[in-house]
Design a protein around this motif. Structure first.
Motif, PDB file in Angstrom:
ATOM      1  N   VAL A 189      30.459  27.493  33.719  1.00 50.35           N
ATOM      2  CA  VAL A 189      30.813  26.799  34.962  1.00 50.35           C
ATOM      3  C   VAL A 189      32.278  27.045  35.296  1.00 50.35           C
ATOM      4  CG1 VAL A 189      31.183  24.511  35.988  1.00 50.35           C
ATOM      5  CG2 VAL A 189      29.026  25.020  34.834  1.00 50.35           C
ATOM      6  N   ALA A 190      33.150  26.851  34.308  1.00 51.17           N
ATOM      7  CA  ALA A 190      34.586  27.043  34.541  1.00 51.17           C
ATOM      8  C   ALA A 190      34.895  28.488  34.934  1.00 51.17           C
ATOM      9  CB  ALA A 190      35.379  26.652  33.295  1.00 51.17           C
ATOM     10  N   ILE A 191      34.306  29.432  34.224  1.00 54.49           N
ATOM     11  CA  ILE A 191      34.583  30.848  34.490  1.00 54.49           C
ATOM     12  C   ILE A 191      34.084  31.246  35.872  1.00 54.49           C
ATOM     13  CG2 ILE A 191      33.990  33.201  33.793  1.00 54.49           C
ATOM     14  CD1 ILE A 191      33.949  32.146  30.884  1.00 54.49           C
ATOM     15  N   ASN A 192      32.930  30.724  36.282  1.00 53.04           N
ATOM     16  CA  ASN A 192      32.364  31.112  37.572  1.00 53.04           C
ATOM     17  C   ASN A 192      33.098  30.506  38.762  1.00 53.04           C
ATOM     18  OD1 ASN A 192      29.617  32.793  37.638  1.00 53.04           O
ATOM     19  ND2 ASN A 192      29.718  31.661  35.709  1.00 53.04           N
ATOM     20  N   THR A 193      33.977  29.554  38.527  1.00 53.89           N
ATOM     21  CA  THR A 193      34.791  29.056  39.646  1.00 53.89           C
ATOM     22  C   THR A 193      35.837  30.085  40.066  1.00 53.89           C
ATOM     23  OG1 THR A 193      36.445  27.977  38.219  1.00 53.89           O
ATOM     24  CG2 THR A 193      34.518  26.659  38.883  1.00 53.89           C
ATOM     25  N   ILE A 194      36.272  30.930  39.119  1.00 48.87           N
ATOM     26  CA  ILE A 194      37.286  31.939  39.431  1.00 48.87           C
ATOM     27  C   ILE A 194      36.734  33.355  39.403  1.00 48.87           C
ATOM     28  CG2 ILE A 194      39.211  30.522  38.642  1.00 48.87           C
ATOM     29  CD1 ILE A 194      39.189  32.137  36.029  1.00 48.87           C
ATOM     30  N   GLY A 195      35.560  33.543  38.840  1.00 42.28           N
ATOM     31  CA  GLY A 195      34.991  34.879  38.708  1.00 42.28           C
ATOM     32  C   GLY A 195      34.955  35.682  39.996  1.00 42.28           C
ATOM     33  N   PRO A 196      34.521  35.091  41.116  1.00 42.38           N
ATOM     34  CA  PRO A 196      34.424  35.878  42.355  1.00 42.38           C
ATOM     35  C   PRO A 196      35.757  36.136  43.055  1.00 42.38           C
ATOM     36  CG  PRO A 196      32.879  34.008  42.335  1.00 42.38           C
ATOM     37  CD  PRO A 196      33.879  33.775  41.251  1.00 42.38           C
ATOM     38  N   VAL A 197      36.835  35.450  42.672  1.00 47.17           N
ATOM     39  CA  VAL A 197      38.078  35.549  43.448  1.00 47.17           C
ATOM     40  C   VAL A 197      39.267  36.086  42.666  1.00 47.17           C
ATOM     41  CG1 VAL A 197      37.382  33.677  44.990  1.00 47.17           C
ATOM     42  CG2 VAL A 197      38.725  33.132  42.951  1.00 47.17           C
ATOM     43  N   TRP A 198      39.182  36.186  41.361  1.00 46.77           N
ATOM     44  CA  TRP A 198      40.373  36.511  40.583  1.00 46.77           C
ATOM     45  C   TRP A 198      40.898  37.911  40.906  1.00 46.77           C
ATOM     46  CZ3 TRP A 198      41.006  40.596  37.283  1.00 46.77           C
ATOM     47  CH2 TRP A 198      39.851  41.271  36.898  1.00 46.77           C
ATOM     48  N   GLU A 199      39.993  38.865  41.178  1.00 44.97           N
ATOM     49  CA  GLU A 199      40.461  40.221  41.475  1.00 44.97           C
ATOM     50  C   GLU A 199      41.260  40.261  42.773  1.00 44.97           C
ATOM     51  OE1 GLU A 199      37.571  43.555  39.840  1.00 44.97           O
ATOM     52  OE2 GLU A 199      36.434  41.982  40.868  1.00 44.97           O
ATOM     53  N   GLY A 200      40.768  39.553  43.790  1.00 42.55           N
ATOM     54  CA  GLY A 200      41.503  39.486  45.047  1.00 42.55           C
ATOM     55  C   GLY A 200      42.836  38.786  44.891  1.00 42.55           C
ATOM     56  N   ASN A 201      42.867  37.744  44.074  1.00 47.94           N
ATOM     57  CA  ASN A 201      44.118  37.020  43.851  1.00 47.94           C
ATOM     58  C   ASN A 201      45.160  37.894  43.166  1.00 47.94           C
ATOM     59  OD1 ASN A 201      42.959  34.757  44.975  1.00 47.94           O
ATOM     60  ND2 ASN A 201      42.432  33.826  43.017  1.00 47.94           N
ATOM     61  N   GLN A 202      44.708  38.764  42.292  1.00 47.44           N
ATOM     62  CA  GLN A 202      45.649  39.607  41.548  1.00 47.44           C
ATOM     63  C   GLN A 202      46.290  40.663  42.436  1.00 47.44           C
ATOM     64  OE1 GLN A 202      44.935  39.925  37.279  1.00 47.44           O
ATOM     65  NE2 GLN A 202      44.879  42.124  37.551  1.00 47.44           N
ATOM     66  N   VAL A 203      45.742  40.873  43.628  1.00 46.98           N
ATOM     67  CA  VAL A 203      46.349  41.811  44.574  1.00 46.98           C
ATOM     68  C   VAL A 203      47.787  41.392  44.896  1.00 46.98           C
ATOM     69  CG1 VAL A 203      46.278  42.594  46.982  1.00 46.98           C
ATOM     70  CG2 VAL A 203      44.199  42.620  45.592  1.00 46.98           C
ATOM     71  N   TRP A 204      48.052  40.069  44.919  1.00 51.16           N
ATOM     72  CA  TRP A 204      49.400  39.593  45.220  1.00 51.16           C
ATOM     73  C   TRP A 204      50.397  40.061  44.161  1.00 51.16           C
ATOM     74  CZ3 TRP A 204      50.566  37.457  49.781  1.00 51.16           C
ATOM     75  CH2 TRP A 204      49.504  36.961  50.556  1.00 51.16           C
ATOM     76  N   PHE A 205      49.952  40.146  42.923  1.00 48.55           N
ATOM     77  CA  PHE A 205      50.804  40.644  41.845  1.00 48.55           C
ATOM     78  C   PHE A 205      51.143  42.117  42.073  1.00 48.55           C
ATOM     79  CE2 PHE A 205      51.030  42.315  37.337  1.00 48.55           C
ATOM     80  CZ  PHE A 205      52.295  41.834  37.094  1.00 48.55           C
TER      81      PHE A 205
END
Length: 384
Positions: A52-68
């Motif tokens: 449950v915890a992992i799937n809250t960020i699973g779909p978005v983490w790659e897009g978020n890392q674009v800012w880095f």
């Protein structure tokens, strides 16, 4: 108006602002990803809870890392000397960050490949390392930036870093690392409280409350260190030529215990930035206690943004001070790329940044809603 915008002095300040915006964007978006990873062993005790915890960020983490990536690219293109010194001087620290960040995509992709509990537990710890280690080291890097980094330039402007990894692990830097870790744990807990369901939410709220209070206390304590002169700063004493060539050796800089407060004293309205950096985490703590997830996440985002912004406002116009040769410090007005480079990059940014923001907003809109144990079970192997 266009001529003013493309003036060299204006371009330098605009790119300083854009760099700050990218770093804030990275902290606000990828920050809650790292926070969730750091929280994983503490808020989820069974496999389904961890999913449950992992799937809250699973779909978005790659897009978020674009800012880095955008932040690193902006430093490389707009502030090449800063890129050279920070990525060489902090090489081992950056290596640890990248090694930890590499564990995240591998953990996301491989965790669900086998149902073996030992297999999954190993990847869960990989996700924990991928969240906690960067959160800590980024703060350590900021602490060393505030304290000053041992470097100099030769006569032909070749940068030489004189420090080592153990020199980076000083008390001031480690303190800033704790601020960063507490801040992102708070942010991750706020995300879980808004996106997860069941017992994961309850544990996130309990830990998030403590992390929010710790963030406010640690950030206020850091401010006290600056106020008392324990954490000194650096001040440009020579005249500033905002349209001159990029030559870090053409100015005079002195170490001054009150330098990081000078901008706030000159423009009192700026005190709102660190004030919100303390008030917003306290508001997030109240949000956790009152079970208001939307309010909590907004307050957490504001707190993260204001804490990061405080550092930039305090240091302006210095980008990276030299602790051994203060006159060699990098500043906004003498460490940038050429006027043509900054101008062309600004045009490209004006075109593509709105597209990135629009796409990001669309993705979050499509993926909105809570992740429950039932939804994870129904998704089966297609979920993380």
């Amino acid at each position: 108006m266009i001529d003013f915008l493309f003036d060299y002095a204006t371009l330098r300040v605009v790119w300083w602002l854009l760099l700050g915006l990218l770093l804030v964007g990275f902290a606000v978006t990828d920050g809650f990803d790292m926070g969730v990873g750091a929280l994983l062993p503490f808020v989820a005790r069974t496999d389904i809870e961890r999913r449950v915890a992992i799937n809250t960020i699973g779909p978005v983490w790659e897009g978020n890392q674009v800012w880095f990536i955008l932040g690193g690219g902006a430093i490389f293109a707009a502030w090449p000397a800063l890129y050279a010194l920070s990525f060489s001087g902090f090489y081992l620290a950056m290596f640890l960050v990248l090694a930890a960040l590499i564990l995240r995509p591998v953990g996301f992709k491989y965790r669900s490949k086998k149902e073996d509990p030992v297999w999954r537990a190993r990847w869960d710890w990989a996700l924990f390392i991928g969240g906690a280690v960067p959160a800590l080291i980024f703060g350590v890097a900021v602490g060393n930036t505030l304290r000053g980094v041992p470097f100099l330039f030769t006569g032909d402007l070749r940068p030489i870093y004189e420090g080592n990894l153990f020199g980076l692990l000083n008390l001031v830097a480690l303190y800033c690392g704790l601020v960063s870790l507490a801040m992102l744990v708070m942010h991750g807990a706020a995300w879980l409280a808004m996106k997860a369901d069941g017992v994961v939410v309850d544990r996130s709220r309990a830990i998030g409350t403590k992390a929010a209070l710790a963030t406010a206390a640690l950030f206020a304590g850091g401010g006290a260190l600056v106020w008392l002169g324990v954490l000194g700063g650096y001040r440009v004493t020579s005249p500033i030529d905002w349209v001159g060539p990029s030559n870090p050796l053409g100015k005079t800089v002195v170490a001054d215990a009150g330098a990081w407060l000078a901008n706030f004293r000159a423009y009192p309205l700026l005190w709102l930035v660190p004030a919100l950096g303390i008030a917003a985490p306290l508001a997030a703590a109240l949000g956790f206690l009152a079970n208001r997830p939307g309010w909590t996440f907004v307050a957490s985002k504001l707190g993260v943004a204001m804490i990061v912004t405080t550092v930039g406002v305090a240091m302006f116009p210095i980008l990276l001070p030299s602790s051994t040769h203060p006159g060699h410090s990098l500043a906004v007005f003498d460490a940038s790329s050429s006027r043509a480079t900054l101008r062309n990059m600004l045009v490209a940014t004006a075109i593509f940044m709105p597209l990135i923001l629009a796409y990001t907003a669309w993705v979050y809109r499509v993926l909105w809603g809570r992740v429950s144990e039932d939804s994870v079970k129904e998704a089966g192997s297609s979920a993380y």
